[in-house]
Write a protein that holds these residues in place. Structure first.
Motif, PDB file in Angstrom:
ATOM      1  N   SER A  57      -3.385  10.238  -6.405  1.00  0.00           N
ATOM      2  CA  SER A  57      -3.062  11.636  -6.690  1.00  0.00           C
ATOM      3  C   SER A  57      -1.627  11.785  -7.174  1.00  0.00           C
ATOM      4  CB  SER A  57      -3.279  12.477  -5.428  1.00  0.00           C
ATOM      5  OG  SER A  57      -4.608  12.422  -5.015  1.00  0.00           O
ATOM      6  N   LEU A  58      -0.718  10.984  -6.581  1.00  0.00           N
ATOM      7  CA  LEU A  58       0.689  11.063  -6.978  1.00  0.00           C
ATOM      8  C   LEU A  58       0.842  10.652  -8.436  1.00  0.00           C
ATOM      9  CD1 LEU A  58       3.635  11.502  -6.140  1.00  0.00           C
ATOM     10  CD2 LEU A  58       3.714   9.107  -5.439  1.00  0.00           C
ATOM     11  N   LEU A  59       0.224   9.551  -8.839  1.00  0.00           N
ATOM     12  CA  LEU A  59       0.323   9.105 -10.219  1.00  0.00           C
ATOM     13  C   LEU A  59      -0.379  10.068 -11.169  1.00  0.00           C
ATOM     14  CD1 LEU A  59      -0.290   5.281  -9.703  1.00  0.00           C
ATOM     15  CD2 LEU A  59       1.870   6.408 -10.225  1.00  0.00           C
ATOM     16  N   GLU A  60      -1.522  10.594 -10.728  1.00  0.00           N
ATOM     17  CA  GLU A  60      -2.290  11.492 -11.586  1.00  0.00           C
ATOM     18  C   GLU A  60      -1.527  12.777 -11.873  1.00  0.00           C
ATOM     19  OE1 GLU A  60      -6.861  13.112 -11.639  1.00  0.00           O
ATOM     20  OE2 GLU A  60      -5.758  13.124  -9.759  1.00  0.00           O
ATOM     21  N   SER A  61      -0.729  13.229 -10.898  1.00  0.00           N
ATOM     22  CA  SER A  61      -0.074  14.525 -11.033  1.00  0.00           C
ATOM     23  C   SER A  61       1.246  14.449 -11.794  1.00  0.00           C
ATOM     24  CB  SER A  61       0.182  15.112  -9.642  1.00  0.00           C
ATOM     25  OG  SER A  61       1.078  14.285  -8.921  1.00  0.00           O
ATOM     26  N   GLN A  62       1.729  13.228 -12.136  1.00  0.00           N
ATOM     27  CA  GLN A  62       3.035  13.102 -12.776  1.00  0.00           C
ATOM     28  C   GLN A  62       2.912  13.007 -14.290  1.00  0.00           C
ATOM     29  OE1 GLN A  62       5.825  13.354 -10.820  1.00  0.00           O
ATOM     30  NE2 GLN A  62       4.174  13.797  -9.375  1.00  0.00           N
ATOM     31  N   PRO A  63       3.825  13.653 -15.013  1.00  0.00           N
ATOM     32  CA  PRO A  63       3.857  13.495 -16.481  1.00  0.00           C
ATOM     33  C   PRO A  63       4.288  12.083 -16.840  1.00  0.00           C
ATOM     34  CG  PRO A  63       5.747  14.756 -15.711  1.00  0.00           C
ATOM     35  CD  PRO A  63       4.849  14.599 -14.531  1.00  0.00           C
ATOM     36  N   PRO A  64       4.006  11.664 -18.073  1.00  0.00           N
ATOM     37  CA  PRO A  64       4.324  10.269 -18.460  1.00  0.00           C
ATOM     38  C   PRO A  64       5.792   9.915 -18.324  1.00  0.00           C
ATOM     39  CG  PRO A  64       2.826  11.290 -20.042  1.00  0.00           C
ATOM     40  CD  PRO A  64       3.265  12.380 -19.112  1.00  0.00           C
ATOM     41  N   ASP A  65       6.695  10.891 -18.489  1.00  0.00           N
ATOM     42  CA  ASP A  65       8.120  10.583 -18.419  1.00  0.00           C
ATOM     43  C   ASP A  65       8.688  10.743 -17.011  1.00  0.00           C
ATOM     44  OD1 ASP A  65       7.720  13.245 -18.307  1.00  0.00           O
ATOM     45  OD2 ASP A  65       9.376  13.810 -19.667  1.00  0.00           O
ATOM     46  N   SER A  66       7.845  10.922 -16.013  1.00  0.00           N
ATOM     47  CA  SER A  66       8.323  11.121 -14.646  1.00  0.00           C
ATOM     48  C   SER A  66       8.892   9.823 -14.087  1.00  0.00           C
ATOM     49  CB  SER A  66       7.180  11.594 -13.750  1.00  0.00           C
ATOM     50  OG  SER A  66       7.574  11.563 -12.397  1.00  0.00           O
ATOM     51  N   PRO A  67       9.984   9.920 -13.285  1.00  0.00           N
ATOM     52  CA  PRO A  67      10.528   8.699 -12.644  1.00  0.00           C
ATOM     53  C   PRO A  67       9.507   8.005 -11.756  1.00  0.00           C
ATOM     54  CG  PRO A  67      12.079  10.540 -12.475  1.00  0.00           C
ATOM     55  CD  PRO A  67      10.818  11.107 -13.022  1.00  0.00           C
ATOM     56  N   VAL A  68       8.508   8.765 -11.283  1.00  0.00           N
ATOM     57  CA  VAL A  68       7.506   8.162 -10.400  1.00  0.00           C
ATOM     58  C   VAL A  68       6.768   7.025 -11.095  1.00  0.00           C
ATOM     59  CG1 VAL A  68       5.388   8.598  -9.119  1.00  0.00           C
ATOM     60  CG2 VAL A  68       7.255  10.258  -9.039  1.00  0.00           C
ATOM     61  N   TRP A  69       6.585   7.147 -12.437  1.00  0.00           N
ATOM     62  CA  TRP A  69       5.828   6.108 -13.157  1.00  0.00           C
ATOM     63  C   TRP A  69       6.552   4.761 -13.180  1.00  0.00           C
ATOM     64  CZ3 TRP A  69       0.942   5.821 -14.458  1.00  0.00           C
ATOM     65  CH2 TRP A  69       0.211   7.017 -14.442  1.00  0.00           C
ATOM     66  N   LYS A  70       7.876   4.793 -12.894  1.00  0.00           N
ATOM     67  CA  LYS A  70       8.578   3.514 -12.782  1.00  0.00           C
ATOM     68  C   LYS A  70       8.053   2.718 -11.591  1.00  0.00           C
ATOM     69  CE  LYS A  70      12.827   5.343 -14.893  1.00  0.00           C
ATOM     70  NZ  LYS A  70      14.277   5.600 -14.699  1.00  0.00           N
ATOM     71  N   ARG A  71       7.497   3.449 -10.623  1.00  0.00           N
ATOM     72  CA  ARG A  71       6.955   2.794  -9.431  1.00  0.00           C
ATOM     73  C   ARG A  71       5.464   2.489  -9.577  1.00  0.00           C
ATOM     74  NH1 ARG A  71       9.727   0.536  -6.196  1.00  0.00           N
ATOM     75  NH2 ARG A  71       8.404   1.130  -4.451  1.00  0.00           N
ATOM     76  N   ALA A  72       4.905   2.792 -10.755  1.00  0.00           N
ATOM     77  CA  ALA A  72       3.448   2.671 -10.933  1.00  0.00           C
ATOM     78  C   ALA A  72       2.908   1.292 -10.597  1.00  0.00           C
ATOM     79  CB  ALA A  72       3.066   3.078 -12.357  1.00  0.00           C
ATOM     80  N   PRO A  73       3.551   0.189 -11.040  1.00  0.00           N
ATOM     81  CA  PRO A  73       2.988  -1.133 -10.682  1.00  0.00           C
ATOM     82  C   PRO A  73       2.908  -1.351  -9.179  1.00  0.00           C
ATOM     83  CG  PRO A  73       4.583  -1.341 -12.480  1.00  0.00           C
ATOM     84  CD  PRO A  73       4.693   0.071 -11.991  1.00  0.00           C
ATOM     85  N   GLU A  74       3.945  -0.928  -8.451  1.00  0.00           N
ATOM     86  CA  GLU A  74       3.917  -1.118  -6.992  1.00  0.00           C
ATOM     87  C   GLU A  74       2.850  -0.228  -6.363  1.00  0.00           C
ATOM     88  OE1 GLU A  74       6.817  -0.701  -3.106  1.00  0.00           O
ATOM     89  OE2 GLU A  74       7.701  -0.851  -5.113  1.00  0.00           O
ATOM     90  N   TYR A  75       2.752   1.043  -6.871  1.00  0.00           N
ATOM     91  CA  TYR A  75       1.713   1.921  -6.337  1.00  0.00           C
ATOM     92  C   TYR A  75       0.330   1.328  -6.607  1.00  0.00           C
ATOM     93  CZ  TYR A  75       5.287   5.570  -5.766  1.00  0.00           C
ATOM     94  OH  TYR A  75       6.372   6.285  -5.367  1.00  0.00           O
ATOM     95  N   ALA A  76       0.143   0.794  -7.826  1.00  0.00           N
ATOM     96  CA  ALA A  76      -1.158   0.190  -8.166  1.00  0.00           C
ATOM     97  C   ALA A  76      -1.437  -0.999  -7.258  1.00  0.00           C
ATOM     98  CB  ALA A  76      -1.166  -0.234  -9.638  1.00  0.00           C
ATOM     99  N   SER A  77      -0.393  -1.775  -6.947  1.00  0.00           N
ATOM    100  CA  SER A  77      -0.571  -2.912  -6.035  1.00  0.00           C
ATOM    101  C   SER A  77      -0.977  -2.434  -4.651  1.00  0.00           C
ATOM    102  CB  SER A  77       0.727  -3.717  -5.959  1.00  0.00           C
ATOM    103  OG  SER A  77       0.599  -4.785  -5.042  1.00  0.00           O
TER     104      SER A  77
END
Length: 548
Positions: free
Chosen positions: A343-363
């Motif tokens: 939900s956190l990744l889904e709710s963030q725009p592509p340029d959000s700082p959260v996407w920098k954490r996407a690989p760790e979240y996916a892991s």
């Protein structure tokens, strides 16, 4: 039909000289019978009522645990973020905290970080400005709880407490440690905390609504059920002889105390029937004397069967409650992680700082999914084995090849857990007659148990002995804390773990050893455990040797 003089005399002798005496005896026996039946039935009646009360509250108890676990996941997410980025700025904190609160339940009031044990970040800030700069070490009323968190290194829930901004809340705290080398040294960064609205939590779980039907109370301030403090509900609940249900919390537990509003029944529902039985007994007293022995024996047998049935029902209810508590926690934890990060990744725009954490979240999502799949596979495996639907293919194979395969998949995990894994290769090739996949599953389960329970720095040895007396012995031993001898048979049962539901530190639902034993029996193999506290544990799998 005529009556003989002999029988008439006997009747008169019974009626005239002994009637009064036997009538009194009959009345006494009738009263005693009614009282005896009532006493015999009362324990079963109380047990039935208690079982119904517990059944009514069990779903609510599970929902309360689930709601609290869901809210605590927000704290885990915040602590994980700070661990990965210890120099978090105020803007970054507002962003991640806002996302977490937006995806959380209505019970979450605020989030806070205390870097170096001084509150440095609060969200939302409005209404909580006074908390900034608070030094836990200089605040005696909070320092004791913070010390517990630092000492236990796990989430601990304090409260309920009266909140300065109004209402009653729970404060969940979690130690935030810097990551271990090469990034950081694993030292304490600070404390992450979350305030949960206590009344809203009870409303969400449905516990508040149950007060219309029952006398209810919660006890166990600060998650300590031993205190006996009533933290919510009927303060005089102890006068109602309540029954108790455990509510499992992170780092502790509460107890739900419940009693019927009208009190426990003084007389059983069978009492009118017992009165009729007493009157019938008195009316046909002479006949009852003749057959009383047989009736007493039948009644005694019926009573034993009733009590045995009640015992089995209570045992089944306790097993179901324990299973529901464990499976609820073990399934919801990875699901909450998957849903939360997704939900956190889904709710963030592509340029959000959260996407920098996407690989760790996916892991994290992948690991949670794998853990969830392992639990489901264990349950399905046990179901197939018990239903005799498990197809085994007994073939001859090199035992050490299977050992190497099972060990190879787990070497990295043992290395990361600081466990010394040793595999002793036999001098000659050793072949066994068994199901290759089943043997590998047994070894994987045993290694997984050693990984969970042996403890950091322990040594785990896997060895294969040459055939002896038609058997090939595969041994998995460790130098961990060991198992009490009286617990060995118990842990072979499904859903049983050594640690209590309050304090266990490892995941899973307690099916590994049950599956191992069932697979071994299906292959006509031996499966034994030898252990003692402080002496480690040794598990032996004795397979059929290669046929000559």
């Amino acid at each position: 039909m005529s009556t003989s003089p002999r029988r008439a005399v006997s009747a008169r002798q019974f009626v005239q000289p002994q009637f009064g005496q036997r009538l009194v005896i009959g009345v006494i026996l009738s009263v005693a019978l009614v009282a005896l039946l009532e006493v015999m039935s009362r324990s079963g009646s109380r047990a039935d009522v208690e079982a119904r009360v517990k059944e009514s509250l069990n779903a609510t108890r599970v929902e309360l645990q689930s709601a609290l676990s869901q809210d605590v996941q927000v704290l885990r997410g915040l602590a994980g973020y700070v661990r990965s980025k210890p120099e978090v700025t105020e803007a970054e904190f507002r962003l991640i905290a806002g996302d977490l609160v937006a995806g959380a339940s209505s019970s979450v009031r605020n989030l806070a970080l205390a870097r170096d044990l001084v509150i440095s970040h609060v969200y939302p800030l409005v209404g909580n400005e006074a908390a900034l700069g608070l030094d836990y070490r200089a605040t005696p009323e909070q320092w004791a709880a913070v010390e517990r968190v630092l000492a236990s290194d796990q989430i601990i829930i304090a409260g309920p407490v009266t909140l300065a901004q109004g209402g009653v809340g729970l404060i969940a705290r979690h130690t935030v440690r810097r990551r271990k080398p090469p990034v950081d040294d694993g030292s304490v960064w600070g404390i992450a905390s979350i305030v949960i609205d206590f009344e809203d939590l009870l409303e969400r779980s449905g516990l508040s609504g149950m007060t219309t039907d029952y006398r209810l109370a919660l006890s166990g301030r600060d998650g300590d059920p031993g205190t006996g403090d009533v933290i919510w509900g009927d303060q005089s609940i102890s006068t109602g002889d309540p029954v108790e249900l455990d509510v499992i919390l992170p780092g502790g537990a509460w107890k739900i105390l419940v009693a019927p509003k009208e009190g426990w029944p003084l007389l059983t529902r069978y009492f009118p029937y017992f009165l009729v039985a007493g009157l019938v007994f008195l009316t046909i007293y002479i006949l009852v004397i003749v057959v009383r022995g047989r009736i007493a024996r039948e009644r005694s047998q019926a009573r034993r069967e009733l009590l045995e049935a009640l015992r089995r029902a209570e045992a089944a209810s306790a097993a179901k409650s324990s299973f529901m508590a464990v499976i609820s926690h073990e399934l919801r934890t990875p699901l909450n992680a998957i849903i939360g990060f997704g939900s956190l990744l889904e709710s963030q725009p592509p340029d959000s700082p959260v996407w920098k954490r996407a690989p760790e979240y996916a892991s994290d999502i992948r690991r949670s999914g794998e853990f969830l799949l392992s639990i489901i596979n264990d349950i399905l495996d046990l179901s197939r084995i018990e239903s005799r639907a498990q197809d085994l293919d007994l073939v001859e194979f090199n035992v050490f090849e299977v050992v190497e395969s099972a060990v190879g998949r787990m070497r990295i995990q043992f290395r990361e857990a600081d466990l010394d894994l040793i595999v002793e290769k036999p001098k000659d090739l050793v072949f066994a007659l068994a199901d290759r996949r089943a043997v590998e599953q047994i070894l994987s389960n045993l290694l997984s148990n050693a990984l969970k329970y042996a403890g950091s720095g322990a040594q785990v040895v896997v060895s294969v002995a040459p055939p002896e007396q038609g058997r090939v012995c595969v041994t998995v031993s460790d130098t961990g804390p060991g198992i009490p001898a009286d617990m060995i048979d118990e842990i072979m049962e499904p859903f049983v773990q050594l640690s209590s539901s309050y304090t266990r530190q490892v995941g899973g639902v307690g099916l590994g050893l049950t599956i191992c034993q069932s697979l071994a029996q299906a292959m006509e193999a031996g499966f034994t455990i030898e252990s003692a506290p402080g002496a480690g544990a040794t598990v032996r799998l004795e397979l059929l040797a290669e046929q000559p």
